[in-house]
Design a protein around this motif. Structure first.
Motif, PDB file in Angstrom:
ATOM      1  N   SER A  84       0.784  -1.264  -0.015  1.00  0.00           N
ATOM      2  CA  SER A  84      -0.115  -0.116   0.172  1.00  0.00           C
ATOM      3  C   SER A  84       0.796   1.357  -0.025  1.00  0.00           C
ATOM      4  CB  SER A  84      -0.875  -0.098   1.347  1.00  0.00           C
ATOM      5  OG  SER A  84      -1.557   1.174   1.401  1.00  0.00           O
ATOM      6  N   CYS A  85       0.118   2.466  -0.366  1.00  0.00           N
ATOM      7  CA  CYS A  85       0.785   3.658  -0.285  1.00  0.00           C
ATOM      8  C   CYS A  85       0.541   4.239   1.133  1.00  0.00           C
ATOM      9  CB  CYS A  85       0.363   4.480  -1.500  1.00  0.00           C
ATOM     10  SG  CYS A  85      -1.378   5.069  -1.200  1.00  0.00           S
ATOM     11  N   LEU A  86      -0.177   3.831   2.123  1.00  0.00           N
ATOM     12  CA  LEU A  86      -0.366   4.468   3.246  1.00  0.00           C
ATOM     13  C   LEU A  86       1.034   4.488   4.020  1.00  0.00           C
ATOM     14  CD1 LEU A  86      -3.640   2.559   4.040  1.00  0.00           C
ATOM     15  CD2 LEU A  86      -3.399   4.752   3.134  1.00  0.00           C
ATOM     16  N   ASP A  87       1.437   5.421   4.584  1.00  0.00           N
ATOM     17  CA  ASP A  87       2.585   5.660   5.377  1.00  0.00           C
ATOM     18  C   ASP A  87       2.331   4.760   6.827  1.00  0.00           C
ATOM     19  OD1 ASP A  87       3.989   7.131   3.533  1.00  0.00           O
ATOM     20  OD2 ASP A  87       3.281   8.783   4.440  1.00  0.00           O
ATOM     21  N   GLU A  88       1.104   4.937   7.511  1.00  0.00           N
ATOM     22  CA  GLU A  88       0.732   4.082   8.572  1.00  0.00           C
ATOM     23  C   GLU A  88      -0.546   3.777   8.383  1.00  0.00           C
ATOM     24  OE1 GLU A  88       1.177   6.511  11.953  1.00  0.00           O
ATOM     25  OE2 GLU A  88       3.049   7.284  11.479  1.00  0.00           O
ATOM     26  N   PRO A  89      -0.769   2.323   8.226  1.00  0.00           N
ATOM     27  CA  PRO A  89      -1.927   1.704   7.932  1.00  0.00           C
ATOM     28  C   PRO A  89      -2.934   2.023   9.159  1.00  0.00           C
ATOM     29  CG  PRO A  89      -0.102   0.296   7.627  1.00  0.00           C
ATOM     30  CD  PRO A  89       0.307   1.477   8.311  1.00  0.00           C
ATOM     31  N   ALA A  90      -4.255   2.271   8.774  1.00  0.00           N
ATOM     32  CA  ALA A  90      -5.181   2.111   9.814  1.00  0.00           C
ATOM     33  C   ALA A  90      -5.308   1.215  10.855  1.00  0.00           C
ATOM     34  CB  ALA A  90      -6.526   2.748   9.118  1.00  0.00           C
ATOM     35  N   ASP A  91      -5.978   1.074  11.884  1.00  0.00           N
ATOM     36  CA  ASP A  91      -6.179  -0.046  12.734  1.00  0.00           C
ATOM     37  C   ASP A  91      -6.718  -1.059  12.305  1.00  0.00           C
ATOM     38  OD1 ASP A  91      -4.661   1.380  14.815  1.00  0.00           O
ATOM     39  OD2 ASP A  91      -6.511   2.288  15.532  1.00  0.00           O
ATOM     40  N   GLU A  92      -7.878  -0.770  11.128  1.00  0.00           N
ATOM     41  CA  GLU A  92      -8.721  -1.705  10.596  1.00  0.00           C
ATOM     42  C   GLU A  92      -7.720  -2.714  10.000  1.00  0.00           C
ATOM     43  OE1 GLU A  92      -9.531   1.637   8.199  1.00  0.00           O
ATOM     44  OE2 GLU A  92      -9.568   1.415  10.348  1.00  0.00           O
ATOM     45  N   TRP A  93      -6.766  -2.486   9.609  1.00  0.00           N
ATOM     46  CA  TRP A  93      -5.766  -3.357   8.432  1.00  0.00           C
ATOM     47  C   TRP A  93      -4.935  -4.281   9.630  1.00  0.00           C
ATOM     48  CZ3 TRP A  93      -6.696  -3.344   3.755  1.00  0.00           C
ATOM     49  CH2 TRP A  93      -7.266  -2.100   3.224  1.00  0.00           C
ATOM     50  N   ASN A  94      -4.909  -4.017  10.840  1.00  0.00           N
ATOM     51  CA  ASN A  94      -3.999  -4.568  11.554  1.00  0.00           C
ATOM     52  C   ASN A  94      -4.557  -6.297  11.793  1.00  0.00           C
ATOM     53  OD1 ASN A  94      -1.909  -2.764  12.157  1.00  0.00           O
ATOM     54  ND2 ASN A  94      -3.202  -1.801  13.600  1.00  0.00           N
ATOM     55  N   GLU A  95      -5.671  -6.334  11.761  1.00  0.00           N
ATOM     56  CA  GLU A  95      -6.105  -8.060  12.012  1.00  0.00           C
ATOM     57  C   GLU A  95      -5.917  -8.798  10.965  1.00  0.00           C
ATOM     58  OE1 GLU A  95     -10.365 -10.037  13.015  1.00  0.00           O
ATOM     59  OE2 GLU A  95     -10.226  -7.936  13.425  1.00  0.00           O
ATOM     60  N   GLY A  96      -5.258  -9.642  11.058  1.00  0.00           N
ATOM     61  CA  GLY A  96      -5.010 -10.647   9.865  1.00  0.00           C
ATOM     62  C   GLY A  96      -3.900 -10.445   9.020  1.00  0.00           C
ATOM     63  N   VAL A  97      -3.127  -9.263   9.232  1.00  0.00           N
ATOM     64  CA  VAL A  97      -1.949  -8.819   8.473  1.00  0.00           C
ATOM     65  C   VAL A  97      -0.838  -9.175   9.115  1.00  0.00           C
ATOM     66  CG1 VAL A  97      -1.083  -6.864   7.470  1.00  0.00           C
ATOM     67  CG2 VAL A  97      -3.422  -6.944   7.452  1.00  0.00           C
ATOM     68  N   ALA A  98       0.173  -9.780   8.382  1.00  0.00           N
ATOM     69  CA  ALA A  98       1.416 -10.160   8.729  1.00  0.00           C
ATOM     70  C   ALA A  98       2.368  -9.195   8.676  1.00  0.00           C
ATOM     71  CB  ALA A  98       1.696 -11.426   7.943  1.00  0.00           C
ATOM     72  N   GLY A  99       2.063  -8.166   7.678  1.00  0.00           N
ATOM     73  CA  GLY A  99       3.005  -7.033   7.517  1.00  0.00           C
ATOM     74  C   GLY A  99       2.724  -6.210   6.401  1.00  0.00           C
ATOM     75  N   TYR A 100       3.563  -4.863   6.121  1.00  0.00           N
ATOM     76  CA  TYR A 100       3.142  -4.184   5.325  1.00  0.00           C
ATOM     77  C   TYR A 100       4.289  -3.724   4.266  1.00  0.00           C
ATOM     78  CZ  TYR A 100      -0.749  -3.242   8.325  1.00  0.00           C
ATOM     79  OH  TYR A 100      -1.715  -3.707   9.334  1.00  0.00           O
ATOM     80  N   LEU A 101       4.211  -3.569   3.138  1.00  0.00           N
ATOM     81  CA  LEU A 101       5.292  -3.006   2.099  1.00  0.00           C
ATOM     82  C   LEU A 101       4.800  -1.880   1.589  1.00  0.00           C
ATOM     83  CD1 LEU A 101       6.013  -6.441   0.243  1.00  0.00           C
ATOM     84  CD2 LEU A 101       7.536  -5.240   1.563  1.00  0.00           C
TER      85      LEU A 101
END
Length: 127
Positions: A84-101
């Motif tokens: 994603s282009c999001l600098d800081e993912p919103a809290d709703e993204w945290n569930e079930g996500v192993a990481g961010y690129l």
């Protein structure tokens, strides 16, 4: 046997880049650009170690796409890395996500997030 990563991104140039990163890390790649139904089918066939999911596909809400992946029996237990282009993912993204690129992903960031997601890497060739 090499582990498989499914890469589901919209941009063909980014798909190529992520495929190169994965292959250099000793992973086999499968691309999925057609949506959640295809992801479930590919996941069932490929038994992937990881799914990289672009949450900014046109016409689809990213959160809905992520929840769809986690709702499908064939994909719910696969670690998901959000691209994603999001600098800081919103809290709703945290569930079930192993990481961010981030969209400007570098190889070292790619390797770090895969390791964080629990994917053991074996380089395709010795350095």
């Amino acid at each position: 046997m090499r582990k498989t990563v499914i890469i589901a991104v919209n941009d063909p140039h980014i798909l190529y880049l992520l495929q190169r990163y994965a292959e250099e890390s000793g992973l086999q790649t499968v691309s999925a650009c057609q949506g959640i139904d295809l992801l479930a089918l590919l996941a069932h066939q490929a038994n992937p170690a990881l799914l990289i999911l672009d949450v900014e596909w046109p016409g689809t809400a990213g959160q809905k796409k992520l929840h769809g992946v986690k709702a499908e029996a064939a994909t719910r237990n696969i670690p998901v890395v959000v691209y994603s282009c999001l600098d800081e993912p919103a809290d709703e993204w945290n569930e079930g996500v192993a990481g961010y690129l981030p969209k400007s992903v570098m190889y070292d960031d790619f390797v770090a997030v895969l390791k964080h997601a629990g994917v053991c890497l074996e380089p395709a060739w010795p350095r």
